[in-house]
Scaffold this motif. Structure first.
Motif, PDB file in Angstrom:
ATOM      1  N   CYS A   1      -8.027   2.941   1.673  1.00 60.24           N
ATOM      2  CA  CYS A   1      -7.204   1.746   1.463  1.00 60.24           C
ATOM      3  C   CYS A   1      -8.080   0.544   1.080  1.00 60.24           C
ATOM      4  CB  CYS A   1      -6.428   1.470   2.746  1.00 60.24           C
ATOM      5  SG  CYS A   1      -5.044   0.370   2.564  1.00 60.24           S
TER       6      CYS A   1
ATOM      7  N   CYS B   1      -0.517  -1.767  11.372  1.00 65.43           N
ATOM      8  CA  CYS B   1      -0.378  -0.651  10.432  1.00 65.43           C
ATOM      9  C   CYS B   1      -0.499   0.670  11.202  1.00 65.43           C
ATOM     10  CB  CYS B   1      -1.467  -0.749   9.369  1.00 65.43           C
ATOM     11  SG  CYS B   1      -1.581   0.726   8.339  1.00 65.43           S
TER      12      CYS B   1
ATOM     13  N   GLU C   1       0.814  -1.221   0.000  1.00 69.49           N
ATOM     14  CA  GLU C   1       0.000   0.000   0.000  1.00 69.49           C
ATOM     15  C   GLU C   1       0.847   1.270   0.000  1.00 69.49           C
ATOM     16  OE1 GLU C   1      -0.084  -2.311   2.372  1.00 69.49           O
ATOM     17  OE2 GLU C   1      -2.102  -3.147   2.563  1.00 69.49           O
TER      18      GLU C   1
ATOM     19  N   ILE D   1       3.216   1.928   2.692  1.00 70.59           N
ATOM     20  CA  ILE D   1       3.245   2.310   4.104  1.00 70.59           C
ATOM     21  C   ILE D   1       4.656   1.985   4.601  1.00 70.59           C
ATOM     22  CG2 ILE D   1       2.234   1.915   6.385  1.00 70.59           C
ATOM     23  CD1 ILE D   1      -0.322   0.918   4.833  1.00 70.59           C
TER      24      ILE D   1
ATOM     25  N   TYR E   1       6.160  -0.548   7.670  1.00 73.84           N
ATOM     26  CA  TYR E   1       5.189  -1.598   7.970  1.00 73.84           C
ATOM     27  C   TYR E   1       5.122  -2.641   6.864  1.00 73.84           C
ATOM     28  CZ  TYR E   1       0.472  -3.582   8.237  1.00 73.84           C
ATOM     29  OH  TYR E   1      -0.600  -4.415   8.252  1.00 73.84           O
ATOM     30  N   ARG E   2       4.789  -2.219   5.654  1.00 77.53           N
ATOM     31  CA  ARG E   2       4.531  -3.209   4.604  1.00 77.53           C
ATOM     32  C   ARG E   2       5.810  -3.876   4.097  1.00 77.53           C
ATOM     33  NH1 ARG E   2       0.863  -6.122   4.971  1.00 77.53           N
ATOM     34  NH2 ARG E   2      -0.957  -4.881   4.429  1.00 77.53           N
TER      35      ARG E   2
ATOM     36  N   MET F   1      -0.161   5.060   0.505  1.00 81.66           N
ATOM     37  CA  MET F   1      -1.071   5.294   1.628  1.00 81.66           C
ATOM     38  C   MET F   1      -0.498   6.290   2.633  1.00 81.66           C
ATOM     39  SD  MET F   1      -4.073   4.304   1.406  1.00 81.66           S
ATOM     40  CE  MET F   1      -4.506   4.792   3.067  1.00 81.66           C
TER      41      MET F   1
ATOM     42  N   PRO G   1      -7.975   6.588   6.999  1.00 84.57           N
ATOM     43  CA  PRO G   1      -7.128   6.040   5.930  1.00 84.57           C
ATOM     44  C   PRO G   1      -7.655   4.700   5.401  1.00 84.57           C
ATOM     45  CG  PRO G   1      -5.762   6.837   7.732  1.00 84.57           C
ATOM     46  CD  PRO G   1      -7.177   6.984   8.177  1.00 84.57           C
ATOM     47  N   CYS G   2      -8.169   3.870   6.307  1.00 84.37           N
ATOM     48  CA  CYS G   2      -8.647   2.546   5.893  1.00 84.37           C
ATOM     49  C   CYS G   2      -9.792   2.639   4.889  1.00 84.37           C
ATOM     50  CB  CYS G   2      -9.111   1.730   7.094  1.00 84.37           C
ATOM     51  SG  CYS G   2      -7.840   1.526   8.341  1.00 84.37           S
TER      52      CYS G   2
ATOM     53  N   HIS H   1      -1.581   3.384  10.280  1.00 86.58           N
ATOM     54  CA  HIS H   1      -2.792   4.147   9.943  1.00 86.58           C
ATOM     55  C   HIS H   1      -4.067   3.455  10.416  1.00 86.58           C
ATOM     56  CE1 HIS H   1      -0.002   6.406   7.644  1.00 86.58           C
ATOM     57  NE2 HIS H   1       0.172   5.469   6.733  1.00 86.58           N
ATOM     58  N   ALA H   2      -3.915   2.298  11.086  1.00 85.68           N
ATOM     59  CA  ALA H   2      -5.104   1.549  11.492  1.00 85.68           C
ATOM     60  C   ALA H   2      -5.895   2.362  12.502  1.00 85.68           C
ATOM     61  CB  ALA H   2      -4.709   0.215  12.097  1.00 85.68           C
TER      62      ALA H   2
ATOM     63  N   ARG I   1      -7.784  -1.621  -2.254  1.00 85.96           N
ATOM     64  CA  ARG I   1      -7.454  -3.045  -2.137  1.00 85.96           C
ATOM     65  C   ARG I   1      -8.471  -3.906  -2.887  1.00 85.96           C
ATOM     66  NH1 ARG I   1      -7.358  -3.670   2.999  1.00 85.96           N
ATOM     67  NH2 ARG I   1      -5.156  -3.184   3.062  1.00 85.96           N
TER      68      ARG I   1
HETATM   69 FE1  SF4 Z   1      -4.795   0.002   4.830  1.00 83.61          FE
HETATM   70 FE2  SF4 Z   1      -6.080   0.546   7.120  1.00 83.61          FE
HETATM   71 FE3  SF4 Z   1      -5.103  -1.902   6.644  1.00 83.61          FE
HETATM   72 FE4  SF4 Z   1      -3.447   0.141   7.113  1.00 83.61          FE
HETATM   73  S1  SF4 Z   1      -4.937  -0.736   8.540  1.00 83.61           S
HETATM   74  S2  SF4 Z   1      -3.232  -1.416   5.517  1.00 83.61           S
HETATM   75  S3  SF4 Z   1      -4.534   1.808   6.109  1.00 83.61           S
HETATM   76  S4  SF4 Z   1      -6.752  -0.867   5.532  1.00 83.61           S
END
Ligand code: SF4
Ligand code: ZN
Length: 324
Positions: A146, A244, A92, A94, A97-98, A129, A142-143, A246-247, A150
């Motif tokens: 995202c 994440c 994404e 990030i 994290y990713r 993201m 953010p989700c 941004h969670a 996705r």
């Molecule tokens: Fe995307 Fe939210 Fe999952 Fe982070 S927690 S990867 S921003 S959906």
């Protein structure tokens, strides 16, 4: 406490069933439930042959759920010539994290010799993201962006791979949360869609507008989150644990702690939420089919994906991000 099956030291007490299980018997119990779900949903097309296999795309994020799912599916179907599996990882954008979870995915795929593809939002949409979360032109979590991106990537890749099914690692806790959220929001069409898109036996799903999409399956949906985590730990699977940055899906968080408390005081709550929800959503799906009232789908005039509007949500979000 001792394991009910072998008398070794138990590592888990499942209050909803009363079972005490050692590591090995917990793992076997998880595997048994996944296999039963696969069987009951009719995941493997009975007409699949080695010449014309059932093609499955597995969403592999590197987190415990998708890692456990991929491991178990490989165990059961890895050598079955009637099944062709592809693990798909989405990056994404990030930082920190990713990248680490991608390593877990690469390790697992190599370990299992499973075909593995990586797709990035940056290549697909020219967005990351981290930037979206900072700019946030639509003023939402953010989700929310995202999730739309996705879904788009998964759909398109599943289609380009000519996939028959799209498999994700949602566990019992995830599913009970979604079910309760849909009910509390009073969104019966969403309840109906949930059935046709991802619950129930494949031969009973149909209509409500969702047959235009690659059907979903969630073989882990009978297994509580904690048991998935223990499974990965006992089987020593490469899992990326970090959350994440941004969670922050606030409403889901509230529902999660609500269900957690209910489960503590009334073990079995998650299972009963899902049993009731599945029946309800099958009824709702039937009703919308009878009414011919599925959300009519047309084609997005920008990207060509299926949508109920002129321009799909993904394209509208991308335009807002670009304008920011
Ligand atoms: Fe995307 Fe939210 Fe999952 Fe982070 S927690 S990867 S921003 S959906
Ligand atoms: Zn579009």
């Amino acid at each position: 406490m001792e394991c009910d099956t072998c008398g070794a030291e138990a590592i888990h007490h499942a209050a909803y069933s009363g079972a005490h299980l050692c590591g090995e018997h917990l793992c076997r119990s998880v595997e048994r439930r996944v296999k039963r779900r696969v069987r009951e949903d009719g995941l493997l097309d009975p007409d699949a042959t080695p010449e014309d296999p059932d093609r499955w795309v597995i969403g592999l994020s590197g987190g415990k759920d998708s890692v456990a799912l991929t491991h178990i599916l490989d165990d059961v179907f890895g050598k079955d010539p009637r099944v062709e599996m592809l693990a798909l990882t989405i990056h994404e954008g990030i930082d920190g994290y990713r990248d680490a979870s991608l390593d877990a995915c690469v390790d697992l795929a190599a370990d299992l010799s499973i075909r593995h593809e990586v797709v990035t939002y940056e290549e697909e949409f020219d967005v990351r993201m981290d930037d979206v979360a900072r700019e946030d032109p639509e003023n939402m979590a953010p989700c929310a962006y995202c999730g739309v991106f996705r879904r788009d990537v998964l759909e398109r890749y599943a289609e380009s791979f000519d996939a028959d099914k799209l498999l994700t690692g949602h566990n019992l806790d995830d599913e009970a949360q979604t079910a309760l959220m849909n009910i509390l929001e009073g969104d019966v069409k969403q309840v109906a869609k949930h059935f046709d898109a991802s619950l129930g036996p494949f031969d009973e799903r149909d209509g409500a507008g969702t047959d235009a999409f690659v059907p979903r399956a969630k073989p882990l949906r009978d297994v509580p989150e904690k048991e998935v985590a223990l499974y990965c730990h006992v089987r020593d699977l490469p899992v990326h644990m970090a959350e994440c940055p941004h969670a922050a899906e606030a409403y889901r968080g509230e529902i999660q702690s609500l269900i957690h408390d209910l489960e503590e005081n009334h073990p079995g709550t998650r299972h009963s939420i899902m049993a009731g929800y599945e029946e309800l959503s099958a009824l709702a799906a039937d009703r919308y089919r009878d009414d011919g009232d599925g959300p009519g789908l047309s084609t997005c005039e920008r990207c060509g994906s299926k949508t109920s509007r002129d321009v799909c949500r993904k394209c509208r979000l991308l335009a807002a991000i670009e304008a920011a």
